[in-house]
Design a protein around this motif. Structure first.
Motif, PDB file in Angstrom:
ATOM      1  N   ASP A  67      37.210 -11.070 -36.883  1.00 42.96           N
ATOM      2  CA  ASP A  67      37.834 -11.284 -38.455  1.00 42.96           C
ATOM      3  C   ASP A  67      38.862 -11.419 -39.106  1.00 42.96           C
ATOM      4  O   ASP A  67      39.398 -11.777 -40.108  1.00 42.96           O
ATOM      5  CB  ASP A  67      36.728  -9.939 -38.766  1.00 42.96           C
ATOM      6  CG  ASP A  67      35.354 -10.273 -38.831  1.00 42.96           C
ATOM      7  OD1 ASP A  67      34.553 -11.341 -38.810  1.00 42.96           O
ATOM      8  OD2 ASP A  67      34.760  -9.065 -38.465  1.00 42.96           O
ATOM      9  N   ARG A  68      39.837 -10.627 -38.333  1.00 37.21           N
ATOM     10  CA  ARG A  68      41.071 -10.851 -39.085  1.00 37.21           C
ATOM     11  C   ARG A  68      42.027 -12.286 -38.583  1.00 37.21           C
ATOM     12  O   ARG A  68      43.311 -12.506 -38.923  1.00 37.21           O
ATOM     13  CB  ARG A  68      42.091  -9.772 -38.565  1.00 37.21           C
ATOM     14  CG  ARG A  68      41.274  -8.290 -38.778  1.00 37.21           C
ATOM     15  CD  ARG A  68      42.011  -7.399 -38.586  1.00 37.21           C
ATOM     16  NE  ARG A  68      41.218  -6.905 -37.782  1.00 37.21           N
ATOM     17  CZ  ARG A  68      41.702  -6.053 -36.850  1.00 37.21           C
ATOM     18  NH1 ARG A  68      43.232  -5.189 -36.797  1.00 37.21           N
ATOM     19  NH2 ARG A  68      41.169  -5.617 -35.784  1.00 37.21           N
ATOM     20  N   ALA A  69      41.617 -12.940 -37.219  1.00 34.14           N
ATOM     21  CA  ALA A  69      42.093 -14.198 -36.451  1.00 34.14           C
ATOM     22  C   ALA A  69      43.637 -13.558 -35.810  1.00 34.14           C
ATOM     23  O   ALA A  69      44.470 -13.904 -35.796  1.00 34.14           O
ATOM     24  CB  ALA A  69      42.067 -15.195 -37.516  1.00 34.14           C
ATOM     25  N   THR A  70      43.003 -12.335 -34.979  1.00 38.08           N
ATOM     26  CA  THR A  70      44.160 -11.916 -33.985  1.00 38.08           C
ATOM     27  C   THR A  70      44.029 -11.380 -33.404  1.00 38.08           C
ATOM     28  O   THR A  70      42.905 -11.487 -32.714  1.00 38.08           O
ATOM     29  CB  THR A  70      45.080 -10.825 -35.092  1.00 38.08           C
ATOM     30  OG1 THR A  70      44.077  -9.564 -34.790  1.00 38.08           O
ATOM     31  CG2 THR A  70      45.781 -10.855 -36.710  1.00 38.08           C
ATOM     32  N   GLY A  71      44.943 -11.645 -31.652  1.00 36.09           N
ATOM     33  CA  GLY A  71      44.384 -11.284 -30.649  1.00 36.09           C
ATOM     34  C   GLY A  71      44.191 -12.602 -29.928  1.00 36.09           C
ATOM     35  O   GLY A  71      44.394 -13.869 -29.990  1.00 36.09           O
ATOM     36  N   VAL A  72      43.704 -12.179 -28.836  1.00 36.42           N
ATOM     37  CA  VAL A  72      43.618 -13.078 -27.394  1.00 36.42           C
ATOM     38  C   VAL A  72      42.664 -13.148 -26.523  1.00 36.42           C
ATOM     39  O   VAL A  72      41.997 -11.912 -26.500  1.00 36.42           O
ATOM     40  CB  VAL A  72      44.646 -13.043 -26.072  1.00 36.42           C
ATOM     41  CG1 VAL A  72      44.361 -14.034 -24.834  1.00 36.42           C
ATOM     42  CG2 VAL A  72      46.127 -13.285 -27.026  1.00 36.42           C
ATOM     43  N   VAL A  73      41.739 -14.786 -26.456  1.00 37.45           N
ATOM     44  CA  VAL A  73      40.486 -14.326 -25.647  1.00 37.45           C
ATOM     45  C   VAL A  73      41.294 -14.697 -24.744  1.00 37.45           C
ATOM     46  O   VAL A  73      42.135 -16.449 -24.345  1.00 37.45           O
ATOM     47  CB  VAL A  73      39.876 -15.078 -26.254  1.00 37.45           C
ATOM     48  CG1 VAL A  73      37.991 -15.520 -25.569  1.00 37.45           C
ATOM     49  CG2 VAL A  73      39.113 -15.052 -28.008  1.00 37.45           C
ATOM     50  N   HIS A  74      40.294 -14.155 -22.942  1.00 41.42           N
ATOM     51  CA  HIS A  74      40.869 -14.842 -21.402  1.00 41.42           C
ATOM     52  C   HIS A  74      39.243 -15.477 -21.652  1.00 41.42           C
ATOM     53  O   HIS A  74      38.433 -14.852 -21.297  1.00 41.42           O
ATOM     54  CB  HIS A  74      41.231 -13.541 -20.982  1.00 41.42           C
ATOM     55  CG  HIS A  74      41.166 -14.210 -19.667  1.00 41.42           C
ATOM     56  ND1 HIS A  74      42.656 -14.277 -18.876  1.00 41.42           N
ATOM     57  CD2 HIS A  74      40.805 -13.897 -18.421  1.00 41.42           C
ATOM     58  CE1 HIS A  74      42.465 -14.006 -17.633  1.00 41.42           C
ATOM     59  NE2 HIS A  74      41.715 -14.613 -17.659  1.00 41.42           N
ATOM     60  N   VAL A  75      39.893 -16.566 -21.368  1.00 47.60           N
ATOM     61  CA  VAL A  75      38.708 -17.272 -20.570  1.00 47.60           C
ATOM     62  C   VAL A  75      38.638 -17.886 -19.516  1.00 47.60           C
ATOM     63  O   VAL A  75      39.680 -18.633 -18.839  1.00 47.60           O
ATOM     64  CB  VAL A  75      38.513 -18.602 -21.844  1.00 47.60           C
ATOM     65  CG1 VAL A  75      37.434 -19.459 -21.432  1.00 47.60           C
ATOM     66  CG2 VAL A  75      38.228 -18.350 -23.413  1.00 47.60           C
ATOM     67  N   GLU A  76      37.941 -18.038 -19.075  1.00 44.69           N
ATOM     68  CA  GLU A  76      37.645 -18.048 -17.211  1.00 44.69           C
ATOM     69  C   GLU A  76      36.137 -18.731 -16.872  1.00 44.69           C
ATOM     70  O   GLU A  76      35.195 -18.147 -17.938  1.00 44.69           O
ATOM     71  CB  GLU A  76      37.724 -17.317 -16.387  1.00 44.69           C
ATOM     72  CG  GLU A  76      38.790 -16.149 -16.047  1.00 44.69           C
ATOM     73  CD  GLU A  76      39.009 -14.934 -14.440  1.00 44.69           C
ATOM     74  OE1 GLU A  76      38.753 -16.503 -14.381  1.00 44.69           O
ATOM     75  OE2 GLU A  76      39.982 -14.563 -14.988  1.00 44.69           O
TER      76      GLU A  76
END
Length: 111
Positions: A67-76
């Motif tokens: 919602d804030r377009a912040t942070g990181v997604v760790h994808v595997e």
């Protein structure tokens, strides 16, 4: 082993979302609902766009604030690239939809 797989397996490489029209909304939908994302390794000739079936047990979006377009997604997740089964590991920053990633070769598949 395949040259491209070997190259993308040697340390982190720059990546971006590889969808035709990457967007935060589409990425969120793919991570949370569809379980399938496109990751593009940008430092290859023309870029290497991979469709990755997400491993929900290894993917982490707890640090993502869509919602804030912040942070990181760790994808595997896994896929087959040039007859080699690989695991794609990538961290995508939500503010830019870019990040870093690499492949882990699992086994060669014979055509």
């Amino acid at each position: 082993m395949d040259e491209l797989v070997e190259r993308l397996s040697q340390g982190d490489q720059p990546v971006t979302l590889g969808e035709p029209k990457p967007s935060l909304e589409e990425f969120r939908k793919r991570v949370e609902d569809m379980g399938y994302v496109f990751i593009k390794f940008t430092d290859t000739r023309g870029g290497t766009d991979l469709g990755v079936r997400i491993d929900k047990n290894a993917t982490d979006w707890s640090q993502a604030h869509f919602d804030r377009a912040t942070g990181v997604v760790h994808v595997e997740g896994t896929l087959t690239l040039n007859y080699v089964k690989v695991r794609c590991v990538a961290d995508i920053e939500l503010d830019t939809l870019n990040g870093s990633g690499h492949l882990i070769a699992l086994e060669e598949v014979h055509p």
